[in-house]
Design an enzyme around this catalytic site. Structure first.
Site, PDB file in Angstrom:
ATOM      1  CG  HIS A 109      -1.864   0.889   1.439  1.00 25.21           C
ATOM      2  ND1 HIS A 109      -2.964   1.132   0.636  1.00 25.21           N
ATOM      3  CD2 HIS A 109      -1.899   2.288   2.010  1.00 25.21           C
ATOM      4  CE1 HIS A 109      -3.588   2.261   0.745  1.00 25.21           C
ATOM      5  NE2 HIS A 109      -3.097   2.848   1.437  1.00 25.21           N
ATOM      6  CG  ASP A 141      -6.531  -7.808   8.977  1.00 25.04           C
ATOM      7  OD1 ASP A 141      -7.159  -7.176   7.981  1.00 25.04           O
ATOM      8  OD2 ASP A 141      -6.518  -7.641  10.037  1.00 25.04           O
ATOM      9  CD  GLU A 174       4.064   1.354  -3.891  1.00 27.12           C
ATOM     10  OE1 GLU A 174       3.606   0.078  -4.500  1.00 27.12           O
ATOM     11  OE2 GLU A 174       3.685   2.558  -4.270  1.00 27.12           O
TER      12      GLU A 174
HETATM   13  C1  GAR Z   1       1.153   0.768  -6.328  1.00 27.84           C
HETATM   14  O1  GAR Z   1       1.351   2.151  -5.933  1.00 27.84           O
HETATM   15  C2  GAR Z   1       0.366  -0.079  -4.926  1.00 27.84           C
HETATM   16  O2  GAR Z   1       1.187   0.502  -3.830  1.00 27.84           O
HETATM   17  C3  GAR Z   1      -1.014   0.514  -5.126  1.00 27.84           C
HETATM   18  O3  GAR Z   1      -1.247   0.466  -6.417  1.00 27.84           O
HETATM   19  C4  GAR Z   1      -0.050   0.815  -7.085  1.00 27.84           C
HETATM   20  C5  GAR Z   1       0.074  -0.520  -8.361  1.00 27.84           C
HETATM   21  O4  GAR Z   1       1.138  -0.068  -9.113  1.00 27.84           O
HETATM   22  N1  GAR Z   1      -1.792  -0.223  -4.310  1.00 27.84           N
HETATM   23  C6  GAR Z   1      -2.872   0.143  -3.730  1.00 27.84           C
HETATM   24  O5  GAR Z   1      -3.181   1.492  -3.746  1.00 27.84           O
HETATM   25  C7  GAR Z   1      -3.798  -0.873  -2.983  1.00 27.84           C
HETATM   26  N2  GAR Z   1      -4.581  -0.130  -2.043  1.00 27.84           N
HETATM   27  P1  GAR Z   1       1.500  -1.494  -9.990  1.00 27.84           P
HETATM   28  O6  GAR Z   1       0.471  -2.010 -10.616  1.00 27.84           O
HETATM   29  O7  GAR Z   1       2.788  -0.728 -10.975  1.00 27.84           O
HETATM   30  O8  GAR Z   1       2.428  -2.301  -9.147  1.00 27.84           O
END
Ligand code: GAR
Length: 203
Positions: A109, A141, A174
């Site tokens: 996240h 969870d 990330e």
């Molecule tokens: C990422 O920034 C991830 O953290 C977010 O979506 C993006 C996906 O990028 N996830 C959320 O917001 C979940 N609540 P990606 O498809 O390039 O990995």
């Protein structure tokens, strides 16, 4: 060999980062057995197929949540996956699904939880005016963006930032954080007490 699966809905850069880490040996003795997307147009699906990784589309639109989850779970169980990594999977999981895979589902996240759960976390953090944000990898969870935290990375918010530049620097972190979290979980060298995940004391 550890068998991982990735669930995604879009761009797939976190999936690519995990696949790169496996290829480079930063995650040892692991393979991505299957990528599952709920959207046919997810760029992550094309990226997986290009790398020769099996990628399936299980459309979620118009389906009752648990029905869709049962279809996904059947595939994961068939393939005997050990870890399910949500990587931009923009769909809430049913309690039923979460209960099928205790402590086996990870999510990333783009905020320092418990701040800014839900959609567009980077924009929420920017608009709030925080000076530090970041990302969180946590066990999933039954509550949204809520399970025990495995890894967090902090990112300074700069005066010159806008939502886009901040989100880009969070995304870089990330990609690092997910590999670290997967390694912790695959090592099994941790305990979870309440919400707190700590490394096992070495003997
Ligand atoms: C990422 O920034 C991830 O953290 C977010 O979506 C993006 C996906 O990028 N996830 C959320 O917001 C979940 N609540 P990606 O498809 O390039 O990995």
């Amino acid at each position: 060999m550890h068998s991982l699966s990735i669930l995604l809905s879009g761009r797939g850069s976190n999936f690519v980062a995990i696949a790169d880490s496996i290829e480079a040996g930063r995650i040892a003795d692991a393979r991505i057995s299957v990528v599952i997307s709920n959207r046919a147009d997810a760029l992550g699906v094309a990226a997986a197929r290009k790398r020769g990784i099996d990628a399936l589309v299980i459309p979620s639109k118009g389906k009752v949540r648990e029905q869709h989850d049962r279809e996904v779970a059947a595939i994961l169980q068939q393939r005997g996956v050990e870890l399910i990594c949500l990587a931009g999977y923009m769909r809430l999981l049913s309690p039923w699904f979460v209960q099928q895979f205790p402590r086996k589902i990870l999510n990333i996240h783009p905020s320092l939880l418990p701040a800014f759960p839900g959609l567009e976390a980077q924009e929420q953090a920017f608009a709030y005016g925080v000076k530090v944000s970041g990302c969180t990898v946590h066990f999933v969870d039954e509550e949204l963006d809520h399970g025990p935290i495995i890894v967090q990375k902090a990112v300074q918010v700069l005066d010159a930032d806008n939502e886009r530049t901040l989100a880009a620097r969070i995304l870089e972190q990330e990609h690092i954080a997910y590999t670290e979290a997967i390694n912790i979980v695959l090592s099994g060298e941790f305990e979870v007490t309440g919400r707190r995940l700590v490394g096992k004391p070495s003997l």
